[in-house]
Design a protein around this motif. Structure first.
Motif, PDB file in Angstrom:
ATOM      1  N   PHE A  92      52.666   4.701 -67.672  1.00  0.00           N
ATOM      2  CA  PHE A  92      53.585   3.879 -66.892  1.00  0.00           C
ATOM      3  C   PHE A  92      54.676   3.351 -67.818  1.00  0.00           C
ATOM      4  O   PHE A  92      54.449   2.420 -68.602  1.00  0.00           O
ATOM      5  CB  PHE A  92      52.825   2.743 -66.216  1.00  0.00           C
ATOM      6  CG  PHE A  92      51.823   3.227 -65.212  1.00  0.00           C
ATOM      7  CD1 PHE A  92      52.214   3.530 -63.916  1.00  0.00           C
ATOM      8  CD2 PHE A  92      50.494   3.397 -65.567  1.00  0.00           C
ATOM      9  CE1 PHE A  92      51.285   3.983 -62.980  1.00  0.00           C
ATOM     10  CE2 PHE A  92      49.565   3.852 -64.647  1.00  0.00           C
ATOM     11  CZ  PHE A  92      49.964   4.146 -63.352  1.00  0.00           C
ATOM     12  N   SER A  93      55.860   3.932 -67.726  1.00  0.00           N
ATOM     13  CA  SER A  93      56.927   3.663 -68.690  1.00  0.00           C
ATOM     14  C   SER A  93      57.418   2.226 -68.672  1.00  0.00           C
ATOM     15  O   SER A  93      57.844   1.696 -69.705  1.00  0.00           O
ATOM     16  CB  SER A  93      58.109   4.605 -68.440  1.00  0.00           C
ATOM     17  OG  SER A  93      57.729   5.944 -68.658  1.00  0.00           O
ATOM     18  N   ASP A  94      57.372   1.576 -67.495  1.00  0.00           N
ATOM     19  CA  ASP A  94      57.896   0.216 -67.393  1.00  0.00           C
ATOM     20  C   ASP A  94      56.854  -0.848 -67.723  1.00  0.00           C
ATOM     21  O   ASP A  94      57.151  -2.046 -67.699  1.00  0.00           O
ATOM     22  CB  ASP A  94      58.474  -0.029 -65.998  1.00  0.00           C
ATOM     23  CG  ASP A  94      57.463   0.223 -64.890  1.00  0.00           C
ATOM     24  OD1 ASP A  94      56.457   0.905 -65.157  1.00  0.00           O
ATOM     25  OD2 ASP A  94      57.683  -0.258 -63.764  1.00  0.00           O
ATOM     26  N   LEU A  95      55.633  -0.421 -68.051  1.00  0.00           N
ATOM     27  CA  LEU A  95      54.595  -1.340 -68.506  1.00  0.00           C
ATOM     28  C   LEU A  95      54.480  -1.272 -70.021  1.00  0.00           C
ATOM     29  O   LEU A  95      54.839  -0.272 -70.641  1.00  0.00           O
ATOM     30  CB  LEU A  95      53.244  -0.996 -67.874  1.00  0.00           C
ATOM     31  CG  LEU A  95      53.167  -1.056 -66.346  1.00  0.00           C
ATOM     32  CD1 LEU A  95      51.741  -0.761 -65.901  1.00  0.00           C
ATOM     33  CD2 LEU A  95      53.625  -2.400 -65.810  1.00  0.00           C
ATOM     34  N   THR A  96      53.972  -2.327 -70.626  1.00  0.00           N
ATOM     35  CA  THR A  96      53.792  -2.324 -72.068  1.00  0.00           C
ATOM     36  C   THR A  96      52.611  -1.426 -72.464  1.00  0.00           C
ATOM     37  O   THR A  96      51.815  -1.011 -71.614  1.00  0.00           O
ATOM     38  CB  THR A  96      53.513  -3.740 -72.594  1.00  0.00           C
ATOM     39  OG1 THR A  96      52.246  -4.179 -72.084  1.00  0.00           O
ATOM     40  CG2 THR A  96      54.619  -4.708 -72.186  1.00  0.00           C
ATOM     41  N   ASN A 100      49.273  -0.666 -70.191  1.00  0.00           N
ATOM     42  CA  ASN A 100      48.759   0.681 -69.953  1.00  0.00           C
ATOM     43  C   ASN A 100      47.303   0.781 -70.371  1.00  0.00           C
ATOM     44  O   ASN A 100      46.482   1.374 -69.663  1.00  0.00           O
ATOM     45  CB  ASN A 100      49.595   1.708 -70.715  1.00  0.00           C
ATOM     46  CG  ASN A 100      50.774   2.233 -69.926  1.00  0.00           C
ATOM     47  OD1 ASN A 100      50.655   3.177 -69.158  1.00  0.00           O
ATOM     48  ND2 ASN A 100      51.918   1.602 -70.108  1.00  0.00           N
ATOM     49  N   SER A 131      55.488  -3.590 -76.526  1.00  0.00           N
ATOM     50  CA  SER A 131      56.712  -2.888 -76.125  1.00  0.00           C
ATOM     51  C   SER A 131      56.461  -2.065 -74.872  1.00  0.00           C
ATOM     52  O   SER A 131      55.335  -1.630 -74.611  1.00  0.00           O
ATOM     53  CB  SER A 131      57.189  -1.965 -77.251  1.00  0.00           C
ATOM     54  OG  SER A 131      57.449  -2.694 -78.421  1.00  0.00           O
ATOM     55  N   GLU A 132      57.523  -1.854 -74.095  1.00  0.00           N
ATOM     56  CA  GLU A 132      57.399  -0.981 -72.934  1.00  0.00           C
ATOM     57  C   GLU A 132      57.100   0.441 -73.380  1.00  0.00           C
ATOM     58  O   GLU A 132      57.709   0.941 -74.341  1.00  0.00           O
ATOM     59  CB  GLU A 132      58.682  -1.011 -72.095  1.00  0.00           C
ATOM     60  CG  GLU A 132      58.887  -2.322 -71.355  1.00  0.00           C
ATOM     61  CD  GLU A 132      60.064  -2.260 -70.396  1.00  0.00           C
ATOM     62  OE1 GLU A 132      60.747  -1.212 -70.347  1.00  0.00           O
ATOM     63  OE2 GLU A 132      60.300  -3.260 -69.696  1.00  0.00           O
ATOM     64  N   GLY A 134      57.887   3.188 -72.152  1.00  0.00           N
ATOM     65  CA  GLY A 134      59.031   4.093 -72.049  1.00  0.00           C
ATOM     66  C   GLY A 134      59.860   4.163 -73.301  1.00  0.00           C
ATOM     67  O   GLY A 134      60.646   5.102 -73.481  1.00  0.00           O
ATOM     68  N   ASN A 135      59.710   3.173 -74.199  1.00  0.00           N
ATOM     69  CA  ASN A 135      60.481   3.161 -75.446  1.00  0.00           C
ATOM     70  C   ASN A 135      59.800   3.929 -76.573  1.00  0.00           C
ATOM     71  O   ASN A 135      60.368   4.069 -77.655  1.00  0.00           O
ATOM     72  CB  ASN A 135      60.715   1.716 -75.902  1.00  0.00           C
ATOM     73  CG  ASN A 135      61.591   0.948 -74.932  1.00  0.00           C
ATOM     74  OD1 ASN A 135      62.479   1.521 -74.303  1.00  0.00           O
ATOM     75  ND2 ASN A 135      61.342  -0.348 -74.799  1.00  0.00           N
ATOM     76  N   LYS A 141      53.818   8.448 -77.043  1.00  0.00           N
ATOM     77  CA  LYS A 141      53.386   8.452 -75.639  1.00  0.00           C
ATOM     78  C   LYS A 141      52.119   9.287 -75.465  1.00  0.00           C
ATOM     79  O   LYS A 141      51.222   8.915 -74.703  1.00  0.00           O
ATOM     80  CB  LYS A 141      54.498   8.991 -74.743  1.00  0.00           C
ATOM     81  CG  LYS A 141      55.686   8.055 -74.594  1.00  0.00           C
ATOM     82  CD  LYS A 141      56.794   8.703 -73.763  1.00  0.00           C
ATOM     83  CE  LYS A 141      57.986   7.779 -73.637  1.00  0.00           C
ATOM     84  NZ  LYS A 141      59.115   8.413 -72.910  1.00  0.00           N
TER      85      LYS A 141
END
Length: 240
Positions: A92-96, A100, A131-132, A134-135, A141
């Motif tokens: 989940f990119s918008d979660l830290t 996750n 950090s999110e 997605g970064n 990832k």
């Protein structure tokens, strides 16, 4: 060979009008790493998704610790002790990173000792804990995807091409984490295109072609026999 934790018997899976799995039979021995090998498009990912319940088997048996999983939903299979790392990572990119990981611990809060072990296995995740996701880089990832499946202790892990496109240092980190899982007595069914990783981690191998299993045996036997590799997959694995 130890007793199997997972057994597939004559498993058929259709996706839309396509008959993808055509009577798949193999076993995953308990406490070992089983490599699921074959060319692209032969049904390896469909096999993992059928075991996990994301695709429904049309017929056959999927026995996990003797229990037929075929009628169970995905959530029940996860609660039974199966972890799944899909090829597309599914984070989940918008979660830290922390959020996750918490989602991966489906039966309760993330155990502190488990967290400590995972951050030792994947140090980069500690650096980006708040950090999110997605970064993160592609390799980070992928680490998160694997670590999330390990957030809760499971008996069997289904992992789809974890090293695809990654740098050697990140591959080494992942391989070490999988070795630690095996040392803890856990079982792993691993789809992998990297021959060196397959050779280093695999105890046994299952080779698929056109939706069927065409060979099973010791990974060491397959790794040492180039003629067998070419007969089964059309090329030497060292060139893969």
């Amino acid at each position: 060979m130890s007793d199997p934790i997972l057994t597939l018997k004559a498993v058929h899976t259709d996706i839309a009008q396509y008959h993808i799995l055509q009577g798949v039979d193999f076993e995953v021995p308990r406490g070992e790493v089983t490599m699921l090998l074959g060319r692209n498009g032969v049904g390896k990912t469909t096999t993992l998704k059928t075991i996990m319940g994301q695709w429904t088997a049309k017929s056959g048996e999927i026995l996990y610790d003797g229990q037929d999983l075929k009628r169970l939903p995905v959530s029940a299979r996860a609660r039974a002790g199966i972890g799944f790392v899909p090829e597309d990572m599914g984070i989940f990119s918008d979660l830290t990173v922390e959020e996750n990981m918490v989602l991966g611990a489906t039966s309760g809060p993330l155990d502190p000792q488990r967290k400590e072990w995972l951050l030792a296995a994947f140090p980069a995740l500690g650096t980006f804990w708040n950090s999110e996701a997605g970064n993160l880089s592609g390799g980070q990832k992928q680490m998160l995807s694997i670590a999330r499946a390990m957030a809760e202790d499971r008996e069997l892990y289904l992992i789809d091409e974890p090293t695809k496109g990654l740098a050697p240092a990140i591959i080494a980190t992942m391989a070490n984490a999988l070795r630690e899982l095996k040392a803890q007595g856990r079982s792993i069914l691993l789809v992998e295109q990297n021959f060196l990783v397959a050779k280093a981690l695999g105890d046994s191998a299952v080779v698929m072609d056109d939706g069927r299993v065409i060979w099973t045996g010791a990974m060491a036997e397959l790794a040492s026999n180039k003629d067998l590799q070419e007969n089964l997959m059309g090329l030497s694995m060292e060139a893969h």
